[in-house]
Scaffold this active site. Structure first.
Site, PDB file in Angstrom:
ATOM      1  N   LEU A 155       0.848  -1.206   0.000  1.00 19.35           N
ATOM      2  CA  LEU A 155       0.000   0.000   0.000  1.00 19.35           C
ATOM      3  C   LEU A 155       0.879   1.249   0.000  1.00 19.35           C
ATOM      4  O   LEU A 155       0.791   2.106   0.870  1.00 19.35           O
ATOM      5  CB  LEU A 155      -0.948  -0.023   1.195  1.00 19.35           C
ATOM      6  CG  LEU A 155      -2.221   0.804   1.026  1.00 19.35           C
ATOM      7  CD1 LEU A 155      -3.142   0.191  -0.028  1.00 19.35           C
ATOM      8  CD2 LEU A 155      -2.975   0.924   2.340  1.00 19.35           C
ATOM      9  N   ARG A 178       4.583  -4.366   4.631  1.00 15.17           N
ATOM     10  CA  ARG A 178       5.517  -4.619   5.731  1.00 15.17           C
ATOM     11  C   ARG A 178       4.969  -4.093   7.050  1.00 15.17           C
ATOM     12  O   ARG A 178       5.069  -4.708   8.085  1.00 15.17           O
ATOM     13  CB  ARG A 178       6.862  -3.936   5.440  1.00 15.17           C
ATOM     14  CG  ARG A 178       7.875  -4.852   4.815  1.00 15.17           C
ATOM     15  CD  ARG A 178       9.067  -4.065   4.395  1.00 15.17           C
ATOM     16  NE  ARG A 178       8.646  -2.853   3.684  1.00 15.17           N
ATOM     17  CZ  ARG A 178       9.446  -1.914   3.259  1.00 15.17           C
ATOM     18  NH1 ARG A 178      10.725  -1.981   3.493  1.00 15.17           N
ATOM     19  NH2 ARG A 178       8.986  -0.858   2.602  1.00 15.17           N
ATOM     20  N   ARG A 235       6.102  -6.151 -10.547  1.00 16.07           N
ATOM     21  CA  ARG A 235       7.177  -6.753 -11.328  1.00 16.07           C
ATOM     22  C   ARG A 235       6.841  -8.220 -11.530  1.00 16.07           C
ATOM     23  O   ARG A 235       6.253  -8.853 -10.635  1.00 16.07           O
ATOM     24  CB  ARG A 235       8.512  -6.645 -10.572  1.00 16.07           C
ATOM     25  CG  ARG A 235       9.096  -5.249 -10.550  1.00 16.07           C
ATOM     26  CD  ARG A 235       9.655  -4.862 -11.923  1.00 16.07           C
ATOM     27  NE  ARG A 235      10.311  -3.586 -11.884  1.00 16.07           N
ATOM     28  CZ  ARG A 235       9.764  -2.424 -12.264  1.00 16.07           C
ATOM     29  NH1 ARG A 235       8.523  -2.383 -12.694  1.00 16.07           N
ATOM     30  NH2 ARG A 235      10.470  -1.307 -12.216  1.00 16.07           N
ATOM     31  N   GLU A 264      10.828 -10.588 -19.124  1.00 15.41           N
ATOM     32  CA  GLU A 264      10.320  -9.757 -20.232  1.00 15.41           C
ATOM     33  C   GLU A 264      11.382  -9.594 -21.313  1.00 15.41           C
ATOM     34  O   GLU A 264      12.556  -9.462 -20.986  1.00 15.41           O
ATOM     35  CB  GLU A 264       9.925  -8.380 -19.688  1.00 15.41           C
ATOM     36  CG  GLU A 264       8.768  -8.466 -18.735  1.00 15.41           C
ATOM     37  CD  GLU A 264       8.444  -7.141 -18.056  1.00 15.41           C
ATOM     38  OE1 GLU A 264       8.994  -6.096 -18.460  1.00 15.41           O
ATOM     39  OE2 GLU A 264       7.637  -7.159 -17.123  1.00 15.41           O
ATOM     40  N   HIS A 282       4.037  -4.436 -20.385  1.00 13.45           N
ATOM     41  CA  HIS A 282       4.664  -3.541 -19.399  1.00 13.45           C
ATOM     42  C   HIS A 282       4.494  -2.073 -19.810  1.00 13.45           C
ATOM     43  O   HIS A 282       5.470  -1.382 -20.126  1.00 13.45           O
ATOM     44  CB  HIS A 282       6.148  -3.892 -19.216  1.00 13.45           C
ATOM     45  CG  HIS A 282       6.715  -3.347 -17.926  1.00 13.45           C
ATOM     46  ND1 HIS A 282       7.754  -3.932 -17.263  1.00 13.45           N
ATOM     47  CD2 HIS A 282       6.370  -2.254 -17.191  1.00 13.45           C
ATOM     48  CE1 HIS A 282       8.045  -3.227 -16.167  1.00 13.45           C
ATOM     49  NE2 HIS A 282       7.211  -2.196 -16.114  1.00 13.45           N
TER      50      HIS A 282
END
Ligand SMILES: O=CC(=O)O
Length: 316
Positions: A155, A178, A235, A264, A282
């Site tokens: 977040l 975290r 990612r 990628e 992407h």
């Protein structure tokens, strides 16, 4: 500034390339044949003081070590997982990125992926174009977005912007990160498996670190379950891709919307044949408006550094 050597790692937005060319002594690494790169770096190591990288091509320890006069790595991206930060820190090399200016676009794309997967927008478009509509209706198989529980992994700026948008669709928001944020309306899970168990749409929007690599593994995918969908605008390496592919093939996950992949531009072959998966190349921050702002930030960071002014968006 014209004498300062700037090494551009790969082709980037043309406006950025042109501006770098007009302000600095620009070297384009990809124009060198791969076998000639060590020689090229050696012969220009005295001049090159800056590297401009992006989300695809960063600056690893080998490159950093081969440029003894390197002072700054300026990335045309918010993510800096392809830059060896530890090596930069050891050598006193500054690193900058392009935060904030791309937040809205990435969050917009996250919502677009959710809607497109649930409402089968691409298959519907294909249905109309193929002329099949004339033979009968598309068939009732799409799912509602409004009011579904959305779980967000990370977040930060982008995760928060996605949460805000999903709230406007009447969705309940929960998240894993975290640390817990002081936010009353969003439910916090200190464990991503519990987050996945309690949402229908899991959106990955955190940055890639050693802790978040493969954070979405088989256990998380199974917790999301056969009615859940996974959206990844972070990612590729956040997700254990072979596990995602088998879950989709075996019907253990309802669908996925992906803007990023582990290797990628390689995309696992089976994904190309699934119509419950939406695959983007992407492009989260790729609007003209945002890329202009990102390019301006790269230039502003370089100009500030070489004029001994504070960096607008330092990482280190
Ligand atoms: O992936 C895009 C970025 O990091 O800016």
């Amino acid at each position: 500034m014209e004498s300062i050597g700037v090494l551009l790692m790969c082709p980037m937005y043309s406006y950025l390339e042109q501006e770098l060319q007009s302000r600095f002594n620009l070297f384009k690494l990809w124009q060198q044949p791969p076998s000639k790169i060590p020689e090229f770096l050696k012969s220009n190591q005295r001049t090159i003081k800056a590297v401009v990288s992006n989300a695809r091509v960063g600056a690893d320890a080998q490159l950093i070590d081969s440029l003894p006069n390197l002072e700054i790595v300026a990335s045309f991206s918010v993510g800096f997982d392809k830059i060896d930060l530890k090596r930069c820190e050891e050598k006193g090399i500054r690193v900058t990125n392009t935060p904030d200016v791309l937040t809205d676009d990435v969050a917009d794309l996250g919502i677009a992926l959710i809607l497109a997967v649930l409402r089968k927008i691409c298959p519907c478009d294909g249905f109309v174009r193929s002329g099949k509509w004339k033979d009968g209706d598309f068939g009732l198989s799409t799912k509602q977005f409004s009011s579904k529980p959305v779980g967000i992994v990370g977040l930060g700026r982008i995760g928060s912007a996605i949460a805000k948008r999903a709230q406007a669709f009447g969705c309940s928001i929960s998240y894993h990160s975290r640390t817990q944020k002081p936010l009353k309306h969003y439910k916090y899970y200190d464990n991503i498996v519990d987050l996945a168990k309690n949402c229908s749409i899991l959106v990955v929007a955190c940055s890639l670190t050693d802790e978040t690599r493969h954070i979405v593994n088989r256990e998380v995918i199974d917790a999301l379950g056969p009615r859940g969908i996974l959206i990844n605008v972070g990612r590729g390496a956040h997700v254990d891709e072979p596990e995602l592919v088998s879950a989709l093939l075996e019907g253990r996950l309802a669908g996925a919307g992906l803007d990023v992949y582990e290797d990628e531009p390689e995309v696992p072959d089976p994904l190309l044949r699934l119509d419950n998966v939406l695959l983007l190349p992407h492009v989260g921050s790729d609007t003209v408006e945002t890329c202009n702002s990102m390019a301006d930030l790269v230039l502003a960071n370089l100009e500030a550094h070489f004029n001994s002014r504070p960096l607008p968006t330092p990482v280190i």
